[in-house]
Design a protein around this motif. Structure first.
Motif, PDB file in Angstrom:
ATOM      1  N   SER A 166       0.803  -1.227   0.000  1.00  0.00           N
ATOM      2  CA  SER A 166       0.000   0.000   0.000  1.00  0.00           C
ATOM      3  C   SER A 166       0.831   1.269   0.000  1.00  0.00           C
ATOM      4  O   SER A 166       0.294   2.363  -0.202  1.00  0.00           O
ATOM      5  N   SER A 213      -2.027  -4.354  -8.488  1.00  0.00           N
ATOM      6  CA  SER A 213      -2.327  -3.314  -7.512  1.00  0.00           C
ATOM      7  C   SER A 213      -1.288  -2.193  -7.561  1.00  0.00           C
ATOM      8  O   SER A 213      -1.644  -1.009  -7.580  1.00  0.00           O
ATOM      9  N   ASN A 230      -7.487   3.447   3.343  1.00  0.00           N
ATOM     10  CA  ASN A 230      -7.051   2.344   2.488  1.00  0.00           C
ATOM     11  C   ASN A 230      -7.842   2.249   1.195  1.00  0.00           C
ATOM     12  O   ASN A 230      -7.522   1.440   0.331  1.00  0.00           O
ATOM     13  N   ASN A 267      -8.538  -0.702  -3.303  1.00  0.00           N
ATOM     14  CA  ASN A 267      -8.337  -1.098  -1.915  1.00  0.00           C
ATOM     15  C   ASN A 267      -6.849  -1.368  -1.750  1.00  0.00           C
ATOM     16  O   ASN A 267      -6.314  -2.317  -2.328  1.00  0.00           O
ATOM     17  N   SER A 271      -5.208  -2.138   1.010  1.00  0.00           N
ATOM     18  CA  SER A 271      -4.857  -3.112   2.038  1.00  0.00           C
ATOM     19  C   SER A 271      -4.547  -4.470   1.417  1.00  0.00           C
ATOM     20  O   SER A 271      -5.250  -4.921   0.503  1.00  0.00           O
ATOM     21  N   ASP A 272      -3.502  -5.123   1.915  1.00  0.00           N
ATOM     22  CA  ASP A 272      -3.188  -6.456   1.417  1.00  0.00           C
ATOM     23  C   ASP A 272      -3.790  -7.555   2.287  1.00  0.00           C
ATOM     24  O   ASP A 272      -3.549  -8.744   2.046  1.00  0.00           O
ATOM     25  N   THR A 273      -4.594  -7.165   3.280  1.00  0.00           N
ATOM     26  CA  THR A 273      -5.188  -8.159   4.174  1.00  0.00           C
ATOM     27  C   THR A 273      -6.691  -7.998   4.372  1.00  0.00           C
ATOM     28  O   THR A 273      -7.393  -8.989   4.601  1.00  0.00           O
ATOM     29  N   ASP A 274      -7.217  -6.788   4.312  1.00  0.00           N
ATOM     30  CA  ASP A 274      -8.597  -6.527   4.728  1.00  0.00           C
ATOM     31  C   ASP A 274      -9.501  -6.179   3.554  1.00  0.00           C
ATOM     32  O   ASP A 274      -9.102  -5.472   2.624  1.00  0.00           O
ATOM     33  N   ARG A 275     -10.744  -6.662   3.644  1.00  0.00           N
ATOM     34  CA  ARG A 275     -11.782  -6.298   2.697  1.00  0.00           C
ATOM     35  C   ARG A 275     -12.482  -5.042   3.219  1.00  0.00           C
ATOM     36  O   ARG A 275     -12.781  -4.947   4.404  1.00  0.00           O
ATOM     37  N   HIS A 276     -12.720  -4.083   2.336  1.00  0.00           N
ATOM     38  CA  HIS A 276     -13.313  -2.825   2.763  1.00  0.00           C
ATOM     39  C   HIS A 276     -14.540  -2.497   1.926  1.00  0.00           C
ATOM     40  O   HIS A 276     -14.563  -2.732   0.710  1.00  0.00           O
ATOM     41  N   ASP A 288     -12.158  -6.417  -2.277  1.00  0.00           N
ATOM     42  CA  ASP A 288     -11.217  -7.370  -1.703  1.00  0.00           C
ATOM     43  C   ASP A 288      -9.835  -6.723  -1.563  1.00  0.00           C
ATOM     44  O   ASP A 288      -9.556  -5.687  -2.171  1.00  0.00           O
ATOM     45  N   PRO A 289      -8.940  -7.321  -0.754  1.00  0.00           N
ATOM     46  CA  PRO A 289      -7.590  -6.764  -0.610  1.00  0.00           C
ATOM     47  C   PRO A 289      -6.889  -6.602  -1.955  1.00  0.00           C
ATOM     48  O   PRO A 289      -7.006  -7.449  -2.849  1.00  0.00           O
TER      49      PRO A 289
END
Length: 413
Positions: free
Chosen positions: A237, A279, A342, A360, A362-367, A403-404
């Motif tokens: 990110s 990304s 993010n 998005n 973030s490489d871990t969280d869905r927003h 998704d991430p």
């Protein structure tokens, strides 16, 4: 230590074609033969339809006519002009001394096969390699490629500068670590005295928290290195904020901002995944860069020829950027505020065309994301088939979950 180019002369054609073939339908970046049109009732799910006619028109617009000359300039907004036509440089570094002349030639053709239009290639020696580099330039010219020459020796410049395949001269690497701003300025002035008609280019690592403003205006183009995958440092990110810093500082002096993005593995590390590569590319585009050079196709420990999945993804990316190039070079870019740091949303406007990019980081969280866009929007259509498209248009707002490391593009109407 980019092959998309939409040139300025096509802008009039693009604007004239908008009313008849407005590209608001999905585009398959690899084949451009199928897509989806918006369901006219709230755009819950795009309905599949044949969009070949609209896609063919876009493909025609993406064809690059030969420029009237090879002279380069940078517009005040940071866009590169070649022969007074807008050009989006997208390519690869090539540490050519890790191979030989035959390997350099092979990889130039491999890079062209992926759809790129630029190769930043080193010379083996400013004297002994002149004939070999002239042969490389001739072959690049036949492939529609431009070369950034990683050498600024007087003999090299005087010998090669008249070749139409020369884009410019790389005059400094890691410049914020290895040279002072005054040294870069002096080097730039000397190269420009020998060849005023081509780019001077320097690369450095720009932090999102530290300014390197003193280096801008000392060369025509500045590259920002962002290599976060497996170096024990920043997450993926980080690409967006450091490229925003590059773009912000470039605007002060009308410098061409080029993203240097990671396609290699650090020692004892790993290559980026295709999701990370996509990304990072879209983070740089969203931040407003005017060109991309991936590092690297070849060096002493990395070889892109051994990475078929990344090459497949890169070919798809170049097709997408080629179609987006008119927006990236000539469109008006507007960031749309979001409530989550993010999540980034950007609108590009060109004539009566509007496109939305959502990210998005973030490489871990869905927003989740809900946007109320400026102006009226009656349809929302994903641009690229085969890519995630989770946003929906409801009662004037755009909403959905990302998704991430997701990047999504939509046409708005």
């Amino acid at each position: 230590m980019s092959k998309p180019a939409m040139l300025l002369c096509m802008l009039t054609l693009l604007l004239g074609a908008c009313s008849q073939n407005q590209p608001s339908l999905p585009i398959d970046s690899s084949a451009a033969t199928s897509g989806a049109a918006p369901d006219q009732s709230d755009v819950e799910t795009p309905a599949s339809t044949d969009t070949s006619a609209s896609q063919a028109a876009l493909q025609d617009l993406a064809i690059t006519p030969a420029p009237s000359s090879s002279v380069t300039n940078v517009r005040p907004d940071g866009t590169l002009l070649v022969g007074n036509q807008a050009f989006f440089p997208m390519g690869f570094y090539h540490v050519s001394w890790a191979g030989n002349a035959a390997r350099r030639m092979h990889d130039m053709n491999a890079i062209a096969d992926l759809g790129f239009n630029v190769m930043n290639a080193t010379m083996f020696d400013p004297l002994d390699d002149l004939k070999g580099y002239q042969t490389l330039l001739a072959s690049a010219r036949a492939r529609g490629m431009k070369l950034m020459v990683e050498d600024y020796n007087d003999v090299s410049i005087q010998t090669l500068k008249s070749d139409p395949a020369v884009l410019g001269w790389m005059i400094a690497d890691d410049c914020n670590r290895l040279v002072t701003p005054d040294m870069l300025k002096s080097r730039n002035q000397h190269v420009k005295s020998l060849d005023p008609d081509h780019l001077t280019y320097a690369s450095m690592a720009i932090s999102f928290s530290n300014s390197h403003a003193a280096y801008f205006g000392k060369s025509d183009a500045i590259g920002n290195q962002s290599y976060p995958v497996d170096d024990g440092g920043d997450p993926v990110s980080v690409v967006y904020p450091v490229m925003k810093q590059l773009v912000t500082e470039s605007k002060v002096n009308g410098t061409l901002p080029i993203a240097n993005l990671q396609s290699f593995r650090w020692p004892d590390g790993r290559y980026p995944t295709t999701r990370e590569l996509y990304s990072m590319t879209n983070q740089a585009l969203g931040a407003g860069v005017k060109g991309i050079l991936y590092y690297t196709y070849l060096d002493s420990t990395n070889d892109m020829n051994t990475q078929p999945q990344l090459r497949t993804e890169l070919k798809k990316i170049t097709g997408e950027v080629k179609l987006l190039a008119p927006l990236l070079m000539n469109g008006q870019r507007q960031e749309v505020p979001t409530t989550n740091g993010n999540v980034k949303a950007t609108i590009w406007t060109l004539g009566n065309l509007r496109y939305l990019q959502v990210l998005n980081l973030s490489d871990t969280d869905r927003h989740s994301l809900t946007l109320s866009l400026p102006g009226s929007t009656s349809t929302l259509a994903p641009v690229f088939s085969g890519r995630p498209a989770t946003m929906k248009l409801k009662t004037g707002s755009i909403t959905g979950a990302l998704d991430p490391l997701t990047a999504q593009w939509y046409a708005l109407r």
